[in-house]
Design a protein around this motif. Sequence first.
Motif, PDB file in Angstrom:
ATOM      1  N   HIS A 165       6.294  -0.029  -3.824  1.00 40.59           N
ATOM      2  CA  HIS A 165       4.789  -0.282  -3.220  1.00 40.59           C
ATOM      3  C   HIS A 165       3.822  -0.576  -4.278  1.00 40.59           C
ATOM      4  O   HIS A 165       3.177  -1.671  -4.440  1.00 40.59           O
ATOM      5  CB  HIS A 165       4.394   0.618  -2.437  1.00 40.59           C
ATOM      6  N   GLU A 219      -0.338  -7.485   1.934  1.00 40.01           N
ATOM      7  CA  GLU A 219       0.815  -6.482   2.411  1.00 40.01           C
ATOM      8  C   GLU A 219       0.582  -6.151   3.875  1.00 40.01           C
ATOM      9  O   GLU A 219       1.525  -5.743   4.626  1.00 40.01           O
ATOM     10  CB  GLU A 219       0.901  -5.252   1.467  1.00 40.01           C
ATOM     11  N   PRO A 236      -4.003  -7.779  -2.881  1.00 35.55           N
ATOM     12  CA  PRO A 236      -2.814  -7.444  -2.643  1.00 35.55           C
ATOM     13  C   PRO A 236      -2.650  -6.496  -1.300  1.00 35.55           C
ATOM     14  O   PRO A 236      -1.644  -6.719  -0.650  1.00 35.55           O
ATOM     15  CB  PRO A 236      -2.455  -6.740  -3.807  1.00 35.55           C
ATOM     16  N   VAL A 237      -3.720  -5.661  -1.169  1.00 32.20           N
ATOM     17  CA  VAL A 237      -3.570  -4.818   0.057  1.00 32.20           C
ATOM     18  C   VAL A 237      -3.628  -5.657   1.191  1.00 32.20           C
ATOM     19  O   VAL A 237      -2.915  -5.303   2.304  1.00 32.20           O
ATOM     20  CB  VAL A 237      -4.599  -3.757  -0.087  1.00 32.20           C
ATOM     21  N   HIS A 242      10.157  -6.831  -6.923  1.00 34.54           N
ATOM     22  CA  HIS A 242       9.403  -5.583  -7.229  1.00 34.54           C
ATOM     23  C   HIS A 242       9.904  -4.222  -7.244  1.00 34.54           C
ATOM     24  O   HIS A 242      10.696  -3.816  -6.358  1.00 34.54           O
ATOM     25  CB  HIS A 242       8.139  -5.473  -5.959  1.00 34.54           C
ATOM     26  N   ARG A 268       1.735  -6.310  -8.749  1.00 40.30           N
ATOM     27  CA  ARG A 268       2.462  -7.585  -9.351  1.00 40.30           C
ATOM     28  C   ARG A 268       3.098  -7.426 -10.659  1.00 40.30           C
ATOM     29  O   ARG A 268       2.897  -8.244 -11.447  1.00 40.30           O
ATOM     30  CB  ARG A 268       1.903  -8.772  -9.162  1.00 40.30           C
ATOM     31  N   SER A 271      -4.448   3.678  -0.735  1.00 41.32           N
ATOM     32  CA  SER A 271      -4.106   2.178  -0.433  1.00 41.32           C
ATOM     33  C   SER A 271      -4.070   2.077   1.165  1.00 41.32           C
ATOM     34  O   SER A 271      -4.482   1.173   1.656  1.00 41.32           O
ATOM     35  CB  SER A 271      -2.753   1.539  -0.991  1.00 41.32           C
ATOM     36  N   ASP A 296      10.161 -10.923  -3.809  1.00 45.48           N
ATOM     37  CA  ASP A 296       8.808 -11.454  -3.398  1.00 45.48           C
ATOM     38  C   ASP A 296       8.836 -12.671  -3.006  1.00 45.48           C
ATOM     39  O   ASP A 296       9.778 -13.762  -3.464  1.00 45.48           O
ATOM     40  CB  ASP A 296       7.952 -11.212  -4.705  1.00 45.48           C
ATOM     41  N   ARG A 320       4.548  -3.735  -6.310  1.00 46.47           N
ATOM     42  CA  ARG A 320       4.288  -4.913  -5.332  1.00 46.47           C
ATOM     43  C   ARG A 320       2.944  -5.125  -5.524  1.00 46.47           C
ATOM     44  O   ARG A 320       2.198  -6.406  -5.713  1.00 46.47           O
ATOM     45  CB  ARG A 320       4.713  -4.736  -3.996  1.00 46.47           C
ATOM     46  N   THR A 321       1.963  -4.372  -5.412  1.00 43.69           N
ATOM     47  CA  THR A 321       0.425  -4.298  -5.470  1.00 43.69           C
ATOM     48  C   THR A 321      -0.079  -4.732  -6.849  1.00 43.69           C
ATOM     49  O   THR A 321      -0.848  -5.468  -6.842  1.00 43.69           O
ATOM     50  CB  THR A 321      -0.186  -3.133  -5.050  1.00 43.69           C
TER      51      THR A 321
END
Length: 698
Positions: free
Chosen positions: A410, A492, A488-489, A384, A416, A433, A299, A413-414
């Motif tokens: 994924h 990314e 978050p989306v 992540h 966190r 997503s 990250d 990461r979304t």
Amino acid sequence: MQLPTPSPARAGARALGAAALVGLLPAALLCPLALAPEPSAVPLAAALVGEAVLGTALALLMAVHLGTTARVAGIGAVASAASLSAVVTALAARPLAAAGDLDLPTAHGLLVVAAGAACLVVMALVTASHARGGRDHRPRAAGVLAAVALLLPAAVLARQLVPGGAQQLLATALLVLVGGAGGWAVVQGVRSSPPRVRQVPWDGDLAVHALSCVMAVGVLAFVDVSDTPVPWLLGVVALGCVGAKVLLLQRELFVLRGVRRRAHTDTLTGLANRTALLAELDAAAAAGAPLAVLLLDLDGFRRVNDALGHRAGDEVLRSAAQRLVEAAGHGAVVARLGSDEFAVLLTGAGAASRPAALQTAAAVHEVLGETHEVEGFSVVAAAHTGVVVEPAPGGTAPLDLLRRADVAMHWARTLRSEPVEHHSGLDDAVRESVELVGELRRALDGDQVRLHFQPQVDVLTGRVRGTEALVRWAHPERGVLTPDVFLPVAAEAGLMGRLTSVVLEAAIGQAAAWDRAGTPVPVSVNLTATDVRPELVDEVAQLLVREQLPASLLVLEITETVLVVDPAGTAAVLADLVELGVEVSIDDFGTGYSSLEVLLSLPVTELKIDRTFVSRALSDLSRYTVVRSTIDLAHGLGLRVVAEGVEDDDVLRLLRELGCDVSQGYLHSRPLPAPEATAWLAAHADPAPTSPHEAVPG
């Protein structure tokens, strides 16, 4: 094993050189000799020269098309020819001399030429057997070279055995054919850039050399050198050539081992690369043993590259790789797949069990969450991590394992979050997503992005001191979505810049509307690290001019994370914004990693204490101490203090006692849509003009 294929230019140069040698040298040497008036040993020597030239041409042909080298092919051919010649001359020289009324040296010469021609035929046939059809000229080239190899001893025999003038005509015709056909064969075989072809099997190659050694040793052991030295000398030559070829092959194997190692190793970190990982996954899946795959990325790595340069980014990657190897443990395969993406393969019933894999993932997550010291900066590049556990992989495809691990990564990461293990529900969530990204793009182009405003009030007087603009997504099917669902989306998908622009335009427009209505209220807008760029200054300036909003009614909030990434660049952008008259606030103070030195270098006017400290200040002494110290520090620096998350009167009373300036939270109001916020502000309006500077102690 496949050696590098020569370039077309190099192959063409070799072809022309070989064609010239094959086409001209044998004819130049042998044609005059064919017309000699008396038989002699010179044609035998010339025939051997011609065979050497033909062997060179075939070696070049094999080097270009069979994935070997000219030296290895040539030495191998000499070894085979010498060993065969040694055996043939030892066994058949005297019978041939007696049958043909020849002296013994001439019989030796004829047999050596015949053995050499046989080896040339074998080389040509090997080349042809590994060729493919279509426009490939190698079969025809090899066939012609085989015929040429047989014509050479025929020409010599014609010169030696056919009486009279007929021998001259026959030998001349054969030798001219040798030159022309040989040249044509090499040009046809090498003139085009060859495709990748199969390598001559190693077991067959070794068998030929083993047979050559046996024949040579047999000749050396059983032939009396004083009686007939020619076979003995040929045996010595054969053994020497076999030894030389073995040394060359060892050298090539060493080079190829290095090439293979480099092809399977990441040059920056020394870890396995994607190719090596896929091979290990294939082997583990084929064995059917339990396995687990951890896939992770770092990250904030891109921000490190942009702010500190690629050399600093490389240092972070090397540091992360070393920590990964230590955390993964013995027996794990650690690979770098590209950029900041890594993978860990765990195999065996112990390491790849679900508890063990999750424990390893937690250890990896922990060590990568520690700071990296790079060029005098403390850089955080947390991971992540997605986890896939396969108790019995069977025929599971490696790419499918990586895909599932990527889905889990994924999601980590979304959210966190800590490492996330893959399950079937995640596939649906990721598809959702992806759909959300498309819907968000359409929302940014339409009017679905809305702002809610949460009032900020003076702790002492209760007067309105400002509002914070909080983004919401009025989704046509899912209702009003909060930022934790779609931010978050957006990050990314690279949509944060567009989203911030929409929010800025709406916030400044609403602030201008309130100002024109006679209720000027400062509006705070949150910025991310990607928003703080030089272009932001022009964007804000144009919006202020277009909406005719005084710059003092706009407050831009940044987090401490922005300060860590690029302190100098951030300071320059913020200074330009302050020159416009805009105020700058540090949001969620106390939750990041910024130093006081960085804080002092920035043109900020406000600190916002995070709700995690404020809401529990009465029940947690350490959090109370943080709140009190932050207020004292900010006032000592001449900064205004805003406390977030105020939800009851007791906390407000404590803030008043500590000297906090501004309060924000559900105690005063929840975030309201613009019409409701306008009504709330009208109901709590104060006749005195509102300025965000008034609460700063003088």
